[in-house]
Design a protein around this motif. Structure first.
Motif, PDB file in Angstrom:
ATOM      1  N   UNK A  45       0.831  -1.208   0.000  1.00 52.05           N
ATOM      2  CA  UNK A  45       0.000   0.000   0.000  1.00 52.05           C
ATOM      3  C   UNK A  45       0.868   1.262   0.000  1.00 52.05           C
ATOM      4  N   UNK A  46       0.219   2.357  -0.360  1.00 55.40           N
ATOM      5  CA  UNK A  46       0.874   3.667  -0.314  1.00 55.40           C
ATOM      6  C   UNK A  46       0.274   4.426   0.861  1.00 55.40           C
ATOM      7  N   UNK A  98      -0.160   8.236   2.522  1.00 63.51           N
ATOM      8  CA  UNK A  98       0.005   9.684   2.402  1.00 63.51           C
ATOM      9  C   UNK A  98      -0.398  10.315   3.731  1.00 63.51           C
ATOM     10  N   UNK A 147      -0.108  -3.330 -13.254  1.00 61.22           N
ATOM     11  CA  UNK A 147      -0.935  -2.186 -13.631  1.00 61.22           C
ATOM     12  C   UNK A 147      -1.238  -1.351 -12.398  1.00 61.22           C
ATOM     13  N   UNK A 148      -0.999  -0.066 -12.491  1.00 67.84           N
ATOM     14  CA  UNK A 148      -1.275   0.841 -11.375  1.00 67.84           C
ATOM     15  C   UNK A 148      -2.742   1.297 -11.421  1.00 67.84           C
ATOM     16  N   UNK A 149      -3.279   1.759 -10.295  1.00 67.99           N
ATOM     17  CA  UNK A 149      -4.667   2.250 -10.326  1.00 67.99           C
ATOM     18  C   UNK A 149      -4.774   3.457 -11.261  1.00 67.99           C
ATOM     19  N   UNK A 168      -8.897   7.055  -9.564  1.00 69.29           N
ATOM     20  CA  UNK A 168      -9.111   6.133  -8.450  1.00 69.29           C
ATOM     21  C   UNK A 168      -8.075   6.376  -7.345  1.00 69.29           C
ATOM     22  N   UNK A 169      -6.797   6.493  -7.739  1.00 64.81           N
ATOM     23  CA  UNK A 169      -5.753   6.669  -6.728  1.00 64.81           C
ATOM     24  C   UNK A 169      -5.912   8.029  -6.029  1.00 64.81           C
ATOM     25  N   UNK A 170      -6.294   9.044  -6.815  1.00 65.14           N
ATOM     26  CA  UNK A 170      -6.491  10.371  -6.232  1.00 65.14           C
ATOM     27  C   UNK A 170      -7.617  10.332  -5.195  1.00 65.14           C
ATOM     28  N   UNK A 171      -8.714   9.656  -5.540  1.00 63.84           N
ATOM     29  CA  UNK A 171      -9.845   9.565  -4.606  1.00 63.84           C
ATOM     30  C   UNK A 171      -9.462   8.742  -3.384  1.00 63.84           C
ATOM     31  N   UNK A 172      -8.726   7.661  -3.580  1.00 64.10           N
ATOM     32  CA  UNK A 172      -8.311   6.812  -2.455  1.00 64.10           C
ATOM     33  C   UNK A 172      -7.426   7.589  -1.486  1.00 64.10           C
ATOM     34  N   UNK A 173      -6.519   8.403  -2.034  1.00 65.00           N
ATOM     35  CA  UNK A 173      -5.513   9.079  -1.200  1.00 65.00           C
ATOM     36  C   UNK A 173      -5.888  10.513  -0.840  1.00 65.00           C
ATOM     37  N   UNK A 174      -7.101  10.923  -1.193  1.00 68.04           N
ATOM     38  CA  UNK A 174      -7.569  12.286  -0.905  1.00 68.04           C
ATOM     39  C   UNK A 174      -6.618  13.324  -1.512  1.00 68.04           C
TER      40      UNK A 174
END
Lengths: 306, 124
Positions: free
Chosen positions: B3-4, B6, B36-38, B42-48
């Motif tokens: 996981x990432x 932030x 494959x990356x999100x 999707x990644x922006x929404x996940x990480x706010x």
């Protein structure tokens, strides 16, 4: 049977049991109920994640409740308009289940978290696919559906065509309408599943993200199972259409050989197609492999309980 | 790590946190070639984060050869070239030597990290 009875059956069999944990999203479950649920999911439920997890469960179950009720109302109205709810009453039961499944998926897909966060947030670093949430048998059912429906429609038409026009009546159209409805539901399910996969998962920890995965898997699986059920129901429509044609006019007495051949072939073909579509999901649900499948796929090294 | 993370209160801005973690996971092999990356959204929404922040991180990593964007097929981890592999091995070797030397002089992990942060800040 009165349409009210079908509505009650639809509510009692499909909608209410599926949303009993939160009474359709209207209340937070008690600690004991939650722990029991966590046990079935196979994830620890710490105090830190309990709040967000309950919010997710309530959101999904509220969606299921709304979807189920909307489907019951729509199906009941359709049944009453079409034939005064005399023979299409059972439609309400089938549609209610599908509506609840789609309602849950809609709740998952429509979720939009706040654009900013003042606490640390985590995200999975790779994109997810259906294979992370649904087992191979379940995915096979989904892939095989269009071909199975097309084969069913062709076989059903060919079998009914063996009967004289006055015997088969307009039942070919009825069968094709059933197959077309099932195909539309399948297309809607594929669309809904893609939306669920693309929906954001705002999480503060690995454990919360794992719970999100579990809820997502639950929603996807429910749509998949209900679509599979509906596909099998469309094959049943063909069988009923053929059976009704053979018996209602007394044709089975007039031409015993044709009646036997048509009956045997239709049972063989539609039984085989139902098996083709339903075998995977049934096999996967009978074993214990389905429990925690998404965790093994997405968290191969386990989930830290923080 | 799969996981990432932030942290809005961290010393580095979210863009830098994202960029560094992606590089770390690619170099360490946690994110292997072809993964494959999100999607950016999707990644922006996940990480706010703002979608532009994620898109910029992806663009920079693509320019540095860590990622490949394949149009509608999304963004994937680029194959590790021989040079890349040698470089990361060399970096690992140099870092290990550096850490060992400081430890030999009696510095703890926090003190080593502080020294690195200070050195990086001075070079900015």
């Amino acid at each position: 049977m009165n349409i009210a009875i079908w509505i009650v059956i639809a509510l009692v069999i499909f909608v209410l049991p599926a949303v009993s944990l939160t009474s359709g999203g209207s209340r937070a479950p008690g600690r004991q109920e939650l722990e029991k649920y966590a046990h079935t999911v196979g994830l620890p439920l710490t105090d830190t994640v309990a709040g967000p997890v309950v919010a997710r469960i309530r959101r999904r179950q509220r969606g299921m409740m709304i979807g189920g009720i909307v489907a019951i109302v729509a199906a009941a109205l359709a049944a009453m308009f079409i034939d005064g709810a005399e023979t299409l009453g059972p439609l309400v039961v089938g549609i209610a289940g599908t509506g609840a499944g789609f309602g849950g998926a809609w709740a998952l897909a429509a979720y939009r978290p706040e654009p900013t966060s003042d606490r640390p947030v985590i995200a999975r670093v790779r994109s997810v696919t259906l294979a992370d949430y649904l087992m191979p048998g379940e995915r096979f059912a989904l892939i095989a559906t269009p071909a199975a429906l097309a084969l069913g429609a062709l076989a059903g038409t060919a079998l009914l065509w063996q009967l004289p026009a006055e015997v088969r009546g307009g039942r070919v159209l009825l069968g094709i309408a059933g197959s077309a409805f099932a195909l539309l539901t399948w297309a809607a399910a594929i669309f809904a599943m893609r939306r669920v996969l693309a929906a954001p998962a705002r999480s503060g920890s690995d454990l919360e993200l794992a719970w999100d995965d579990a809820e997502r898997a639950f929603g996807l699986r429910q749509v998949n199972d209900l679509v599979t059920t509906l596909i099998c129901a469309s094959f049943l429509v063909w069988l009923i259409a053929i059976g009704y044609s053979l018996t209602s006019t007394g044709f089975y007495r007039a031409d015993i050989t044709t009646a036997y051949v048509v009956t045997g072939l239709s049972l063989l073909i539609f039984g085989g197609l139902s098996l083709l579509v339903a075998f995977g999901p049934i096999r996967d649900s009978l074993g214990k492999a389905r429990q925690g499948y998404e965790q093994r796929q997405l968290w191969p090294h386990g989930v830290s309980a923080r | 790590m799969t996981t990432l993370l932030i942290d809005p209160h961290a010393a580095y801005p979210p863009f830098e946190q994202l960029r560094r973690q992606l590089i770390e996971q690619i170099v360490s092999g946690h994110l292997f070639e072809g993964t494959k990356l999100p999607s950016v959204r999707r990644l922006a929404a996940d990480l706010a984060l703002a979608p532009n922040t994620v898109a910029r991180a992806y663009r920079e990593l693509e320019a540095e050869g860590y990622l490949i964007t394949q149009g509608r097929n999304g963004t994937i981890v680029a194959p590790r070239t021989h040079d890349n592999a040698n470089t990361s091995e060399e970096i690992g070797h140099l870092t290990a030597n550096f850490v060992n030397e400081l430890r030999r002089r009696g510095l703890g992990s926090q003190a080593i990290l502080k020294a690195v942060h200070l050195a990086l800040a001075e070079q900015r």
